[in-house]
Every structure is written in C-alpha cells, then in structure tokens.
Design a protein around this motif. Sequence first.
Motif, PDB file in Angstrom:
ATOM      1  N   GLU A 165       0.832  -1.208  -0.130  1.00  0.00           N
ATOM      2  CA  GLU A 165       0.052   0.094  -0.032  1.00  0.00           C
ATOM      3  C   GLU A 165       0.804   1.378   0.192  1.00  0.00           C
ATOM      4  OE1 GLU A 165      -3.368  -0.012   2.694  1.00  0.00           O
ATOM      5  OE2 GLU A 165      -3.566  -2.041   2.314  1.00  0.00           O
ATOM      6  N   ASN A 166       2.120   1.259  -0.760  1.00  0.00           N
ATOM      7  CA  ASN A 166       3.058   2.424  -0.606  1.00  0.00           C
ATOM      8  C   ASN A 166       3.068   2.527  -2.217  1.00  0.00           C
ATOM      9  OD1 ASN A 166       4.781   4.301  -1.138  1.00  0.00           O
ATOM     10  ND2 ASN A 166       6.518   3.211   0.220  1.00  0.00           N
ATOM     11  N   PHE A 167       2.357   3.576  -2.844  1.00  0.00           N
ATOM     12  CA  PHE A 167       1.853   3.583  -4.361  1.00  0.00           C
ATOM     13  C   PHE A 167       2.848   4.559  -4.689  1.00  0.00           C
ATOM     14  CE2 PHE A 167      -2.062   2.330  -2.560  1.00  0.00           C
ATOM     15  CZ  PHE A 167      -2.115   0.845  -2.939  1.00  0.00           C
ATOM     16  N   ASN A 168       4.127   4.819  -4.046  1.00  0.00           N
ATOM     17  CA  ASN A 168       4.978   5.757  -4.620  1.00  0.00           C
ATOM     18  C   ASN A 168       6.653   5.054  -4.620  1.00  0.00           C
ATOM     19  OD1 ASN A 168       3.406   8.304  -4.633  1.00  0.00           O
ATOM     20  ND2 ASN A 168       3.661   8.109  -2.156  1.00  0.00           N
ATOM     21  N   ILE A 169       6.492   3.741  -4.931  1.00  0.00           N
ATOM     22  CA  ILE A 169       7.615   3.197  -5.150  1.00  0.00           C
ATOM     23  C   ILE A 169       8.287   3.435  -6.397  1.00  0.00           C
ATOM     24  CG2 ILE A 169       8.689   0.616  -5.115  1.00  0.00           C
ATOM     25  CD1 ILE A 169       7.534   1.616  -2.204  1.00  0.00           C
ATOM     26  N   LYS A 170       9.606   3.596  -6.356  1.00  0.00           N
ATOM     27  CA  LYS A 170      10.253   3.898  -7.915  1.00  0.00           C
ATOM     28  C   LYS A 170      10.576   2.257  -8.426  1.00  0.00           C
ATOM     29  CE  LYS A 170       9.558   8.411  -7.661  1.00  0.00           C
ATOM     30  NZ  LYS A 170       8.041   8.617  -8.032  1.00  0.00           N
ATOM     31  N   GLU A 171      11.072   2.335  -9.845  1.00  0.00           N
ATOM     32  CA  GLU A 171      11.449   1.260 -10.391  1.00  0.00           C
ATOM     33  C   GLU A 171      12.568   0.709  -9.727  1.00  0.00           C
ATOM     34  OE1 GLU A 171      12.621  -0.754 -14.762  1.00  0.00           O
ATOM     35  OE2 GLU A 171      12.100   1.487 -14.631  1.00  0.00           O
ATOM     36  N   GLU A 172      13.646   1.808  -9.407  1.00  0.00           N
ATOM     37  CA  GLU A 172      15.001   1.189  -9.068  1.00  0.00           C
ATOM     38  C   GLU A 172      14.867   0.430  -7.302  1.00  0.00           C
ATOM     39  OE1 GLU A 172      15.051   5.608  -8.761  1.00  0.00           O
ATOM     40  OE2 GLU A 172      14.362   4.217 -10.233  1.00  0.00           O
ATOM     41  N   LYS A 253       5.813   0.507 -12.773  1.00  0.00           N
ATOM     42  CA  LYS A 253       6.004   1.361 -13.860  1.00  0.00           C
ATOM     43  C   LYS A 253       4.913   2.035 -14.242  1.00  0.00           C
ATOM     44  CE  LYS A 253       9.091   2.378 -16.834  1.00  0.00           C
ATOM     45  NZ  LYS A 253      10.274   3.023 -16.469  1.00  0.00           N
ATOM     46  N   THR A 254       3.627   1.458 -14.386  1.00  0.00           N
ATOM     47  CA  THR A 254       2.569   2.327 -14.648  1.00  0.00           C
ATOM     48  C   THR A 254       2.122   3.424 -13.746  1.00  0.00           C
ATOM     49  OG1 THR A 254       1.622   0.215 -15.545  1.00  0.00           O
ATOM     50  CG2 THR A 254      -0.124   2.100 -15.123  1.00  0.00           C
ATOM     51  N   LEU A 255       2.290   3.208 -12.538  1.00  0.00           N
ATOM     52  CA  LEU A 255       2.061   4.384 -11.366  1.00  0.00           C
ATOM     53  C   LEU A 255       2.997   5.466 -11.647  1.00  0.00           C
ATOM     54  CD1 LEU A 255       1.128   2.242  -8.000  1.00  0.00           C
ATOM     55  CD2 LEU A 255      -0.195   3.754  -9.397  1.00  0.00           C
ATOM     56  N   GLU A 256       4.560   5.184 -12.214  1.00  0.00           N
ATOM     57  CA  GLU A 256       5.398   6.376 -12.433  1.00  0.00           C
ATOM     58  C   GLU A 256       4.861   6.961 -13.651  1.00  0.00           C
ATOM     59  OE1 GLU A 256       9.278   4.860 -13.168  1.00  0.00           O
ATOM     60  OE2 GLU A 256       9.821   4.383 -11.140  1.00  0.00           O
ATOM     61  N   LYS A 257       4.295   6.425 -14.517  1.00  0.00           N
ATOM     62  CA  LYS A 257       4.062   6.828 -16.059  1.00  0.00           C
ATOM     63  C   LYS A 257       2.672   7.405 -16.058  1.00  0.00           C
ATOM     64  CE  LYS A 257       5.622   4.765 -19.844  1.00  0.00           C
ATOM     65  NZ  LYS A 257       5.474   3.505 -20.684  1.00  0.00           N
ATOM     66  N   ALA A 258       1.623   7.011 -15.372  1.00  0.00           N
ATOM     67  CA  ALA A 258       0.282   7.394 -15.696  1.00  0.00           C
ATOM     68  C   ALA A 258      -0.062   8.936 -15.248  1.00  0.00           C
ATOM     69  CB  ALA A 258      -0.422   6.448 -14.635  1.00  0.00           C
ATOM     70  N   GLU A 264      -4.833   7.368  -9.965  1.00  0.00           N
ATOM     71  CA  GLU A 264      -5.811   7.330  -8.981  1.00  0.00           C
ATOM     72  C   GLU A 264      -6.638   6.238  -9.169  1.00  0.00           C
ATOM     73  OE1 GLU A 264      -8.048  10.977  -8.460  1.00  0.00           O
ATOM     74  OE2 GLU A 264      -5.996  12.062  -7.958  1.00  0.00           O
ATOM     75  N   LYS A 265      -7.139   5.939 -10.331  1.00  0.00           N
ATOM     76  CA  LYS A 265      -7.926   4.527 -10.773  1.00  0.00           C
ATOM     77  C   LYS A 265      -7.200   3.444 -10.299  1.00  0.00           C
ATOM     78  CE  LYS A 265     -10.120   5.433 -14.691  1.00  0.00           C
ATOM     79  NZ  LYS A 265     -10.407   5.169 -16.133  1.00  0.00           N
ATOM     80  N   LEU A 266      -5.796   3.295 -10.844  1.00  0.00           N
ATOM     81  CA  LEU A 266      -5.234   2.136 -10.543  1.00  0.00           C
ATOM     82  C   LEU A 266      -5.160   1.703  -9.199  1.00  0.00           C
ATOM     83  CD1 LEU A 266      -3.765  -0.381 -11.336  1.00  0.00           C
ATOM     84  CD2 LEU A 266      -1.694   1.223 -11.874  1.00  0.00           C
ATOM     85  N   PHE A 285      -2.691  -0.775 -17.944  1.00  0.00           N
ATOM     86  CA  PHE A 285      -1.236  -1.442 -18.140  1.00  0.00           C
ATOM     87  C   PHE A 285      -1.030  -1.408 -19.880  1.00  0.00           C
ATOM     88  CE2 PHE A 285      -1.223  -4.541 -14.275  1.00  0.00           C
ATOM     89  CZ  PHE A 285      -0.870  -3.357 -13.552  1.00  0.00           C
ATOM     90  N   LYS A 286      -2.017  -1.601 -20.484  1.00  0.00           N
ATOM     91  CA  LYS A 286      -1.879  -1.579 -22.022  1.00  0.00           C
ATOM     92  C   LYS A 286      -1.769  -0.179 -22.551  1.00  0.00           C
ATOM     93  CE  LYS A 286      -4.561  -5.892 -23.090  1.00  0.00           C
ATOM     94  NZ  LYS A 286      -5.666  -6.344 -23.541  1.00  0.00           N
ATOM     95  N   LYS A 287      -2.425   0.749 -21.736  1.00  0.00           N
ATOM     96  CA  LYS A 287      -2.494   2.206 -22.302  1.00  0.00           C
ATOM     97  C   LYS A 287      -0.990   2.662 -22.274  1.00  0.00           C
ATOM     98  CE  LYS A 287      -4.409   6.535 -21.113  1.00  0.00           C
ATOM     99  NZ  LYS A 287      -5.526   7.278 -20.362  1.00  0.00           N
ATOM    100  N   TYR A 288      -0.255   2.271 -21.180  1.00  0.00           N
ATOM    101  CA  TYR A 288       1.138   2.698 -20.785  1.00  0.00           C
ATOM    102  C   TYR A 288       1.998   1.965 -21.222  1.00  0.00           C
ATOM    103  CZ  TYR A 288      -1.546   6.526 -18.527  1.00  0.00           C
ATOM    104  OH  TYR A 288      -2.092   7.534 -18.306  1.00  0.00           O
ATOM    105  N   GLU A 289       1.740   0.726 -22.042  1.00  0.00           N
ATOM    106  CA  GLU A 289       2.545  -0.239 -22.330  1.00  0.00           C
ATOM    107  C   GLU A 289       3.776  -0.952 -21.384  1.00  0.00           C
ATOM    108  OE1 GLU A 289       4.443   1.847 -25.862  1.00  0.00           O
ATOM    109  OE2 GLU A 289       2.818   1.591 -27.068  1.00  0.00           O
TER     110      GLU A 289
END
Length: 333
Positions: A165-172, A253-258, A264-266, A285-289
């Motif tokens: 429930e931490n939605f600010n995690i970065k990819e690295e 990755k989606t939360l980073e790009k969206a 908010e929806k995800l 996910f598909k929208k942001y590839e």
Amino acid sequence: MEGSDLDLMETLGEYSKLINPRLEEILADITPRSLYEASMHLISAGGKKIRPTLALLSCQAVGGEMEDAMNVATAIELIHTFSLIHDDIMDKDEMRRGQPSVHVLWGESMAILAGDILFSKAFESTLKTRIDETSYKRVKNAISIIIDSCVKICEGQALDISFEENFNIKEEEYLEMIYKKTAALISAATRSGAIMGGGTHEEIEALGEYGKLIGLAFQIHDDYLDIAGDEKTLGKPIGSDIAEGKMTILTVKTLEKASEQDREKLIRILEAKSQEGVNEAIEIFKKYETIEYAHRLAKEYTKRAKEKLKVLEESQAKKLLQEIADFIIERKH
C-alpha cells in the motif's frame, strides 16, 4: 513444450535426483518426528531444484567435479526452503507446490522451527565438504557468500512488506527489493558453485552476475505472466497480483508513468483487493505499454546474463546454463 525445453526439464530432473538424497541425509536426525515431518514437507512436495542445479553446473563450468559443490548446493536448497516456509507464514499463503503450507498442517510455531532448523542445517551441510588446505578456503568463501544472501533475503522481505500500500515506489527501489528477495540466493548458488569448483576470480564474478541477472529476469517474468499468462497453465486467475494489491514491475512502472486520473484509478483498484478490477487495471497497463516493458526487461536481463558466460570455456555445463537463462523467460508458469 518444445524438444529443447523437454531436454532441459529432464536434465533438471536428473540433478534434482542427485540433490534429494543429500537433503534427506542431512535432515534424517531431526527430532521430534513432527519437526522432521514439517521440515521435510516442502522438499518431499517436489520443486525444480533450479538453485542447487545452478550451483552444480557453475562448479562444472569452471572445471570442477560435481561432488565438490554438492554440499553447498544442498545448503542453497535448504535456505530456499526455509525462506518459503517463513514467507508462507508472513503472507498467510495456505498452499505451496500444490500442497497445504507447512504452517497450515503443523501450526505457525512448528513451521517457524522447521524453517529455523533448515537454515541451521544449511551451514552444517556446507561444513561437511571434504576439507583440506585448498577446499577449506573455498568452503570459507562459499559460506561468506551464502551468509550474505541470507541477510539480503531478510532485507528483501522487509522491503516487500514495507511496499504494501505504498504507491510511490520507484522502479529502482522495486528492482533492489527483488534482487535481495529472489536474485541474491540465485547469485549465491552460481557464485558459491564456481568457488567450490576452483574457478578464477573472473569466472566466479561472471557466474555471480549471471545468477543475479537471471534471478531478476525470473521475478520480472513472474510479474509478466500474472497478466500475460494462461489461467489453466498458471493454476490461478489472471491478475491475481492485482487482486491481492501487490506491487509488481507493471504496477510500479504504470504508477510512475500514468496521468493523475489513471494513477488514482489504478490505486483504487489495488486498494480494493478484488478480482473485479483486474480487467480495468490491465487496460491501464496496456495504455502505458507496461506489459511489453516487463517482457522486454526480462529478456534484456537474460541476454546480459548469457553474455557473462562468455568468459567460460565451452562445455556441456555452460550450454545448460545458457539454456536455463532462456527457459526462465520462456516458461509458461
């Protein structure tokens, strides 16, 4: 399944057959009976034994005899099994390898003890290696590598828990977590196998990196299969990770790009922890590839892993290591 995959599965089966008696032997003196049965449960339930096989192949790939790494390979599988038992307790997972989890059958207290004794037996196994002046140094170095991987597994599990429930995690940050939780032990298997086989510093480092890279590819491909896999083959519904609110490479990755709206929806879907929002999440996910991104990333890690093997002389063991790298991103479950 294609022919080469079948050949590889047969080879993995052959290596697994070599490891099983060692596992049974090292655990045979555990008492009371209930603790022995709890400790043996997941080992008896099967599993591909990829990690100990990687240790044996790495030993052979640097010119060592398989027996040189057998006790280290056994230790690696004991540590892997210990981590699964404790993971199932923490995640409240009731099934593992098609069987009820250890804590379901014997209770949490006995499951914790079973994990602890497997952890302890791993080091007993390593120390059983034939000791002379040469192998003593190798055993010492192998134990150091294995201990480091155990520390990393605990750190990785703690990171995984902190990501809930931490939605600010970065990819690295996500990649660091899966390295510690999954890839570190695979890297320890290849690195310690190469040490026990008497590999050069360059060979040991290369095989350690190979293990790390295929470990990362393994977890990322798991994340990908949760969305792109086949329900029957997976043995669970598509999007189970979404329904459980888990952070995967796709969600991160989606939360980073969206856009703010899609983000908010995800987040709402992940917080709901329901199978109902899965299809909507997949559309995002598909929208942001990010489904294709996960697949590409796993393939890139695999490619880099195989490049690390170039320092090794040609051998059947090297060929099998290359095939295992391919198998990791070609598997369907």
